[in-house]
Design a protein around this motif. Structure first.
Motif, PDB file in Angstrom:
ATOM      1  N   UNK A  67       8.881 -11.334  -3.472  1.00 23.78           N
ATOM      2  CA  UNK A  67       8.646 -12.634  -4.178  1.00 23.78           C
ATOM      3  C   UNK A  67       7.344 -12.766  -4.679  1.00 23.78           C
ATOM      4  N   UNK A  68       7.404 -13.159  -6.106  1.00 16.18           N
ATOM      5  CA  UNK A  68       6.160 -13.184  -6.787  1.00 16.18           C
ATOM      6  C   UNK A  68       5.632 -11.992  -7.536  1.00 16.18           C
ATOM      7  N   UNK A  69       6.284 -10.908  -7.565  1.00 19.82           N
ATOM      8  CA  UNK A  69       6.009  -9.664  -8.327  1.00 19.82           C
ATOM      9  C   UNK A  69       6.302  -9.761  -9.704  1.00 19.82           C
ATOM     10  N   UNK A  70       7.253 -10.368  -9.995  1.00 24.16           N
ATOM     11  CA  UNK A  70       7.818 -10.405 -11.387  1.00 24.16           C
ATOM     12  C   UNK A  70       8.362 -11.905 -11.841  1.00 24.16           C
ATOM     13  N   UNK A  71       8.476 -12.379 -12.883  1.00 25.35           N
ATOM     14  CA  UNK A  71       9.022 -13.681 -13.403  1.00 25.35           C
ATOM     15  C   UNK A  71      10.076 -13.458 -14.421  1.00 25.35           C
ATOM     16  N   UNK A  72      10.070 -11.991 -14.745  1.00 25.72           N
ATOM     17  CA  UNK A  72      11.219 -11.314 -15.511  1.00 25.72           C
ATOM     18  C   UNK A  72      12.017 -10.467 -15.136  1.00 25.72           C
ATOM     19  N   UNK A  73      12.189 -10.383 -13.637  1.00 27.63           N
ATOM     20  CA  UNK A  73      13.286  -9.631 -13.174  1.00 27.63           C
ATOM     21  C   UNK A  73      12.980  -8.171 -12.760  1.00 27.63           C
ATOM     22  N   UNK A  74      11.553  -7.911 -13.012  1.00 27.05           N
ATOM     23  CA  UNK A  74      11.305  -6.416 -13.037  1.00 27.05           C
ATOM     24  C   UNK A  74      11.109  -6.094 -11.438  1.00 27.05           C
ATOM     25  N   UNK A  75      11.541  -4.665 -11.188  1.00 27.11           N
ATOM     26  CA  UNK A  75      11.487  -4.281  -9.851  1.00 27.11           C
ATOM     27  C   UNK A  75      10.056  -3.644  -9.407  1.00 27.11           C
ATOM     28  N   UNK A  76       9.616  -3.612  -8.151  1.00 24.12           N
ATOM     29  CA  UNK A  76       8.396  -3.122  -8.035  1.00 24.12           C
ATOM     30  C   UNK A  76       8.098  -1.948  -7.507  1.00 24.12           C
ATOM     31  N   UNK A  77       9.717  -1.237  -7.148  1.00 26.32           N
ATOM     32  CA  UNK A  77       9.608   0.196  -6.692  1.00 26.32           C
ATOM     33  C   UNK A  77      10.970   0.803  -6.955  1.00 26.32           C
ATOM     34  N   UNK A  78      11.232   1.898  -7.149  1.00 24.23           N
ATOM     35  CA  UNK A  78      12.383   2.811  -7.165  1.00 24.23           C
ATOM     36  C   UNK A  78      12.469   4.074  -6.474  1.00 24.23           C
ATOM     37  N   UNK A  79      13.470   4.363  -5.818  1.00 25.78           N
ATOM     38  CA  UNK A  79      13.517   5.752  -5.280  1.00 25.78           C
ATOM     39  C   UNK A  79      14.917   6.311  -5.252  1.00 25.78           C
ATOM     40  N   UNK A  80      15.377   7.480  -4.507  1.00 28.02           N
ATOM     41  CA  UNK A  80      16.819   7.687  -4.533  1.00 28.02           C
ATOM     42  C   UNK A  80      16.767   8.131  -3.064  1.00 28.02           C
ATOM     43  N   UNK A  81      18.136   8.195  -2.708  1.00 33.86           N
ATOM     44  CA  UNK A  81      18.868   8.709  -1.336  1.00 33.86           C
ATOM     45  C   UNK A  81      18.691  10.139  -1.122  1.00 33.86           C
ATOM     46  N   UNK A  82      18.492  10.772  -0.280  1.00 29.14           N
ATOM     47  CA  UNK A  82      18.563  12.400  -0.115  1.00 29.14           C
ATOM     48  C   UNK A  82      20.037  12.556   0.330  1.00 29.14           C
ATOM     49  N   UNK A  83      20.546  13.836   0.684  1.00 31.96           N
ATOM     50  CA  UNK A  83      21.814  14.380   1.033  1.00 31.96           C
ATOM     51  C   UNK A  83      22.458  13.485   2.150  1.00 31.96           C
ATOM     52  N   UNK A  84      21.736  12.895   3.052  1.00 32.83           N
ATOM     53  CA  UNK A  84      22.144  12.055   3.966  1.00 32.83           C
ATOM     54  C   UNK A  84      22.021  10.709   3.982  1.00 32.83           C
ATOM     55  N   UNK A  85      21.982  10.252   2.753  1.00 35.77           N
ATOM     56  CA  UNK A  85      22.060   8.801   2.273  1.00 35.77           C
ATOM     57  C   UNK A  85      20.689   8.305   2.701  1.00 35.77           C
ATOM     58  N   UNK A  86      19.664   8.977   3.007  1.00 35.36           N
ATOM     59  CA  UNK A  86      18.404   8.206   3.642  1.00 35.36           C
ATOM     60  C   UNK A  86      17.215   8.073   2.525  1.00 35.36           C
ATOM     61  N   UNK A  87      16.701   7.176   2.707  1.00 37.42           N
ATOM     62  CA  UNK A  87      15.492   7.002   1.488  1.00 37.42           C
ATOM     63  C   UNK A  87      14.461   6.309   2.530  1.00 37.42           C
ATOM     64  N   UNK A  88      13.034   6.592   2.178  1.00 35.93           N
ATOM     65  CA  UNK A  88      11.873   6.164   2.709  1.00 35.93           C
ATOM     66  C   UNK A  88      11.189   5.075   1.469  1.00 35.93           C
ATOM     67  N   UNK A  89      10.969   3.757   2.007  1.00 34.79           N
ATOM     68  CA  UNK A  89      10.363   3.008   0.937  1.00 34.79           C
ATOM     69  C   UNK A  89       9.195   2.497   1.762  1.00 34.79           C
ATOM     70  N   UNK A  90       8.019   2.696   0.898  1.00 35.83           N
ATOM     71  CA  UNK A  90       6.615   1.762   1.189  1.00 35.83           C
ATOM     72  C   UNK A  90       6.677   0.271   0.730  1.00 35.83           C
ATOM     73  N   UNK A  91       6.520  -0.557   1.931  1.00 35.90           N
ATOM     74  CA  UNK A  91       6.456  -2.124   1.582  1.00 35.90           C
ATOM     75  C   UNK A  91       5.101  -2.260   1.202  1.00 35.90           C
ATOM     76  N   UNK A  92       4.774  -2.419   0.135  1.00 37.37           N
ATOM     77  CA  UNK A  92       3.241  -2.483  -0.338  1.00 37.37           C
ATOM     78  C   UNK A  92       2.633  -3.913  -0.549  1.00 37.37           C
ATOM     79  N   UNK A  93       3.702  -5.019  -0.189  1.00 41.15           N
ATOM     80  CA  UNK A  93       3.225  -6.184  -0.172  1.00 41.15           C
ATOM     81  C   UNK A  93       3.879  -7.237   0.919  1.00 41.15           C
ATOM     82  N   UNK A  94       3.237  -8.122   1.496  1.00 41.80           N
ATOM     83  CA  UNK A  94       3.913  -8.975   2.554  1.00 41.80           C
ATOM     84  C   UNK A  94       4.569  -9.973   1.634  1.00 41.80           C
ATOM     85  N   UNK A  95       5.609 -10.686   2.561  1.00 42.35           N
ATOM     86  CA  UNK A  95       6.446 -11.654   2.016  1.00 42.35           C
ATOM     87  C   UNK A  95       7.928 -11.170   2.005  1.00 42.35           C
ATOM     88  N   UNK A  96       8.544 -12.033   1.182  1.00 40.52           N
ATOM     89  CA  UNK A  96       9.873 -11.935   1.007  1.00 40.52           C
ATOM     90  C   UNK A  96      10.431 -10.416   0.285  1.00 40.52           C
TER      91      UNK A  96
END
Length: 258
Positions: free
Chosen positions: A196-225
């Motif tokens: 919440x608050x990152x963009x008022x245009x619908x932009x995303x703050x991050x992107x990544x892809x899952x590995x062969x097991x369907x798993x991904x690690x995401x850094x939560x670089x901001x507090x909030x929703x």
């Protein structure tokens, strides 16, 4: 009168097609509500559009449930400030599922590109035809919330499952997620996220892809929703090939970083 009816039909069709392109999520006024004499109270909303957490009202029909342990309860067909009173400590899952919707693009008899909110049945010169299916999940943690219900697979066709309770994580920590499609790990699929608050245009703050097991690690670089989203498209099965070319799925997960 004919013109008026035509305008209403056109407006309804436009609204339907616009809704197909919009994201779908569940937002809670608090993902870690405090307990009082009545219980833990939070208000639930259906989110639609592209700007999280509040953009447009979701007009189409959808199915909503709340999961507490092994118990599932149905909620209103539209969450517009629905007041949930949660009586027990633990992690609750609020689930949303849209009704399947159809979109077909084709060439009319003058060779112009046009579309309809429906299947390709009876049409010539079809460019593309899709069925849209959207799923949403919100995690609400009450009290100590020591259980691991947040990591329970609930059978959504396309599902995001957190391996840690995201409502307990802090700014700068990592969240591990698993993506399932038809209850099987989905590899090499793109995950996007925003807060919440990152963009008022619908932009995303991050992107990544899952590995062969369907798993991904995401850094939560901001507090909030927070909102995470995954999309996946497959060719239609044989029993649907006369209706649509592809089946489109999207799924969102919402929570609150401390």
């Amino acid at each position: 009168m004919i013109k008026k009816i035509g305008f209403v039909v056109l407006f309804t069709t436009l609204s339907t097609v616009q809704s197909l392109a919009h994201d779908f999520w569940i937002h809670s006024s608090s993902y870690t509500p405090q307990v009082n004499k009545l219980g833990a109270i939070t208000n639930l909303y259906t989110g639609s559009g592209h700007i999280y957490p509040i953009d447009e009202v979701y007009e189409a029909k959808a199915e909503f449930k709340i999961v507490e342990g092994d118990k599932q309860s149905n909620l209103d067909d539209k969450l517009l400030g629905y007041k949930a009173v949660l009586k027990n400590d633990g992690n609750y899952l609020v689930l949303g599922k849209t009704n399947p919707a159809f979109y077909t693009q084709y060439l009319d008899n003058k060779g112009n590109k046009t579309w309809k909110a429906g299947t390709k049945e009876g049409l010539d010169n079809v460019i593309s035809s899709k069925q849209f299916n959207r799923f949403a999940k919100a995690i609400i943690s009450v009290g100590e919330a020591k259980d691991e219900n947040y990591s329970k697979a609930v059978g959504q066709t396309l599902e995001i499952i957190p391996m840690q309770n995201p409502n307990k994580l802090k700014d700068g920590e990592y969240l591990t997620i698993k993506v399932l499609f038809n209850n099987k790990p989905l590899d090499n699929v793109k995950i996007v996220g925003t807060y919440s608050g990152f963009s008022n245009k619908g932009d995303f703050a991050l992107a990544t892809t899952t590995n062969k097991d369907g798993i991904a690690n995401i850094k939560l670089n901001h507090s909030g929703y927070w909102l995470l989203q995954v999309e996946h498209t497959v060719k239609s099965p044989k029993d649907m090939q006369d209706k649509v070319d592809e089946l489109f799925y999207s799924s969102t997960l919402t929570f609150q970083v401390q």
